[in-house]
Design a protein around this motif. Structure first.
Motif, PDB file in Angstrom:
ATOM      1  N   PHE A  71     108.528  45.592  52.115  1.00 55.25           N
ATOM      2  CA  PHE A  71     108.971  44.732  53.160  1.00 55.25           C
ATOM      3  C   PHE A  71     110.055  43.683  52.308  1.00 55.25           C
ATOM      4  N   LYS A  72     110.272  42.452  52.844  1.00 54.17           N
ATOM      5  CA  LYS A  72     111.056  41.596  52.004  1.00 54.17           C
ATOM      6  C   LYS A  72     110.820  41.368  50.863  1.00 54.17           C
ATOM      7  N   ASN A  73     111.929  41.464  50.017  1.00 55.17           N
ATOM      8  CA  ASN A  73     111.624  41.040  48.420  1.00 55.17           C
ATOM      9  C   ASN A  73     110.740  42.057  47.715  1.00 55.17           C
ATOM     10  N   THR A  74     109.730  41.374  47.099  1.00 62.27           N
ATOM     11  CA  THR A  74     108.968  42.318  46.352  1.00 62.27           C
ATOM     12  C   THR A  74     107.498  42.806  47.034  1.00 62.27           C
ATOM     13  N   ARG A  75     107.428  42.340  48.260  1.00 62.79           N
ATOM     14  CA  ARG A  75     106.135  42.792  48.977  1.00 62.79           C
ATOM     15  C   ARG A  75     106.012  44.194  49.352  1.00 62.79           C
ATOM     16  N   LYS A  76     105.007  44.814  48.921  1.00 60.15           N
ATOM     17  CA  LYS A  76     104.753  46.474  49.252  1.00 60.15           C
ATOM     18  C   LYS A  76     103.503  46.501  49.899  1.00 60.15           C
ATOM     19  N   GLY A  77     103.183  47.589  50.640  1.00 58.87           N
ATOM     20  CA  GLY A  77     102.037  47.885  51.318  1.00 58.87           C
ATOM     21  C   GLY A  77     101.786  49.351  51.064  1.00 58.87           C
ATOM     22  N   HIS A 117     102.153  44.665  64.586  1.00 57.53           N
ATOM     23  CA  HIS A 117     102.876  45.305  63.593  1.00 57.53           C
ATOM     24  C   HIS A 117     103.875  44.997  62.885  1.00 57.53           C
ATOM     25  N   ASP A 118     104.232  45.233  61.826  1.00 59.06           N
ATOM     26  CA  ASP A 118     105.393  44.789  60.765  1.00 59.06           C
ATOM     27  C   ASP A 118     106.503  46.210  60.733  1.00 59.06           C
ATOM     28  N   ILE A 119     107.392  45.749  60.177  1.00 57.63           N
ATOM     29  CA  ILE A 119     108.560  46.918  60.072  1.00 57.63           C
ATOM     30  C   ILE A 119     109.062  46.979  58.457  1.00 57.63           C
ATOM     31  N   GLY A 120     108.788  47.958  57.893  1.00 60.66           N
ATOM     32  CA  GLY A 120     109.317  48.212  56.403  1.00 60.66           C
ATOM     33  C   GLY A 120     110.023  49.233  56.408  1.00 60.66           C
ATOM     34  N   VAL A 121     110.300  49.524  54.967  1.00 65.25           N
ATOM     35  CA  VAL A 121     111.111  50.759  54.605  1.00 65.25           C
ATOM     36  C   VAL A 121     110.220  51.658  53.713  1.00 65.25           C
ATOM     37  N   VAL A 122     110.105  52.896  53.794  1.00 64.40           N
ATOM     38  CA  VAL A 122     109.383  53.799  53.024  1.00 64.40           C
ATOM     39  C   VAL A 122     110.035  53.936  51.910  1.00 64.40           C
ATOM     40  N   ILE A 140     108.183  24.763  49.421  1.00 65.23           N
ATOM     41  CA  ILE A 140     108.025  26.434  50.238  1.00 65.23           C
ATOM     42  C   ILE A 140     109.434  26.949  49.679  1.00 65.23           C
ATOM     43  N   GLY A 141     109.209  28.195  48.865  1.00 67.75           N
ATOM     44  CA  GLY A 141     110.195  28.807  48.500  1.00 67.75           C
ATOM     45  C   GLY A 141     110.999  29.809  49.173  1.00 67.75           C
ATOM     46  N   ASP A 142     109.966  30.415  50.271  1.00 70.75           N
ATOM     47  CA  ASP A 142     110.715  31.628  51.081  1.00 70.75           C
ATOM     48  C   ASP A 142     109.598  31.695  52.145  1.00 70.75           C
ATOM     49  N   VAL A 143     110.357  32.074  53.197  1.00 71.99           N
ATOM     50  CA  VAL A 143     109.510  32.472  54.594  1.00 71.99           C
ATOM     51  C   VAL A 143     109.790  33.813  54.968  1.00 71.99           C
ATOM     52  N   GLU A 144     108.839  34.600  55.286  1.00 72.57           N
ATOM     53  CA  GLU A 144     109.006  35.968  56.029  1.00 72.57           C
ATOM     54  C   GLU A 144     108.300  36.208  57.096  1.00 72.57           C
ATOM     55  N   TYR A 145     109.183  36.470  58.068  1.00 68.67           N
ATOM     56  CA  TYR A 145     108.631  36.800  59.508  1.00 68.67           C
ATOM     57  C   TYR A 145     108.162  38.248  59.432  1.00 68.67           C
TER      58      TYR A 145
END
Length: 392
Positions: free
Chosen positions: A52-58, A82-87, A151-156
């Protein structure tokens, strides 16, 4: 944003910005899949890695059997919605990544719903456009409440129903009132996630003093503690400005070569050992682990009569001293001086070496010209041809 323009056809792959093991380079923590060409690699497991955004992975189960490849935008299960991410990874290597992530239970691995549709991408893009303004307003709200936090960053979330606020704080913060104010202001579900200075540097990214992109922003996911002992083992100057990284903490790269230095240091004798010779006692002054040399001085505190020897020679003298024997000199006469003295590569690559050669050539030309003017008159006759007329 039109994602159709970002696709290309290369060989058998025509989806996303990927080609076999290579992935999208605009994402941090990009992983090269070196098993991509192995037949049946994607069929070995239904697990996929989604970033997802930056270094967050799942990590998610592809229970629907979708034909997923690196670079595909997917809609995955979230709490709620649901969330949107890149494989970013498929196949057998996902198992290794799951072990590194230290997932406590199988419930942490959710499902992949579908490949993202145009409507999903539109909502996702609209949510991403709100992140910067939300971060600025949330900082002001935290300041008004008197909270000692940043607060360093916000991710929707991909569906826009949830927002993750990443914050940094030196002490524990009671942000219950902050959550209420943020929920009333932005009308979304609020999740607060505390990160450290190293994680913040990885999320922001940057270039290190080595000239390369930060390790925490490219491949490093887990952070181990770094102490000043790592610098001492490698004989690095304890200068806080040079030891600190972009995050103002000790550089993670100091841990990379510690084991090599510790292994090489086992070949060296103790530093407090005194080498006794017929000419006097020698005390440890310094050592070069990479060059494999040790320097001793006749004075404990000053650099006096320095002698450089190898660790093997030092062990030999220590064994002789234990037997009550003393060598005549600290250095072994049979030891080659060139092996103990490090080679100065810069000395042989002096940029002015060509200028010196030109100066020598100019001096030689001037000397030849001066000699030609000072030649005696008799010598001129040697150059006159035999058939020249008289009087020439």
């Amino acid at each position: 944003m039109n994602y159709d323009n970002l696709k290309y056809v290369s060989g058998s792959c025509s989806r996303g910005l990927c080609r076999k093991g290579c992935g999208r380079q605009d994402h941090q923590l990009n992983t090269y899949d070196w098993l991509a060409d192995v037949p049946g690699n994607t069929d070995s497991t239904d697990l996929v890695e989604v970033q997802f955004k930056n270094t967050r992975k799942g990590y998610y189960h592809n229970i629907n059997g979708l034909d997923l490849q690196k670079g595909d935008l997917v809609a995955v299960e979230a709490t709620p919605g649901h969330d949107i991410g890149v494989v970013t990874l498929t196949g057998q290597l996902v198992h290794l990544q799951v072990k590194k992530a230290n997932l406590k239970s199988a419930d942490d691995i959710k499902r992949v719903y579908r490949i993202a549709r145009e409507q999903d991408i539109t909502v996702w893009e609209a949510a991403k456009a709100r992140e910067h303004d939300t971060m600025i307003r949330s900082r002001q709200i935290a300041k008004d409440l008197g909270l000692q936090m940043k607060i360093g960053d916000v991710e929707y979330q991909g569906d826009g129903n949830k927002a993750i606020f990443y914050y940094i704080a030196d002490e524990r913060v009671d942000f219950r009132q902050l959550i209420k104010v943020l929920a009333e202001t932005f009308r979304v579900r609020i999740e607060m996630k505390q990160i450290g200075a190293r994680q913040e540097a990885g999320r922001i990214g940057g270039t290190g003093p080595c000239g390369r992109e930060l390790c925490c922003a490219t491949w490093m996911k887990s952070f181990s503690s770094v102490s000043t002992n790592a610098a001492r083992f490698q004989d690095i100057s304890l200068n806080p400005q040079k030891l600190a990284g972009m995050c103002a903490k000790l550089k993670c790269c100091m841990n990379y070569e510690v084991d090599t230095y510790l292994e090489a240091n086992k070949k060296f004798p103790p530093r407090d050992a005194v080498l006794q010779t017929l000419g006097g006692d020698y005390y440890f002054f310094k050592q070069d682990i990479l060059a494999g040399t040790m320097t001793y001085s006749t004075d404990k505190r000053l650099a006096a009569n320095l002698e450089t020897i190898t660790p093997m020679r030092a062990h030999e003298i220590i064994e002789m001293n234990k037997r009550g024997e003393k060598p005549a000199e600290l250095c072994d006469e049979e030891e080659d001086e060139t092996q103990r003295k490090p080679l100065d590569l810069v000395e042989s690559e002096d940029i002015t070496r060509f200028d010196k050669a030109k100066k020598k050539n100019k001096k030689k030309a001037r000397r030849n010209e001066k000699d030609s003017h000072n030649l005696p008159s008799d010598s001129l006759g040697d150059n006159v041809p035999d058939d020249a007329p008289d009087g020439v």
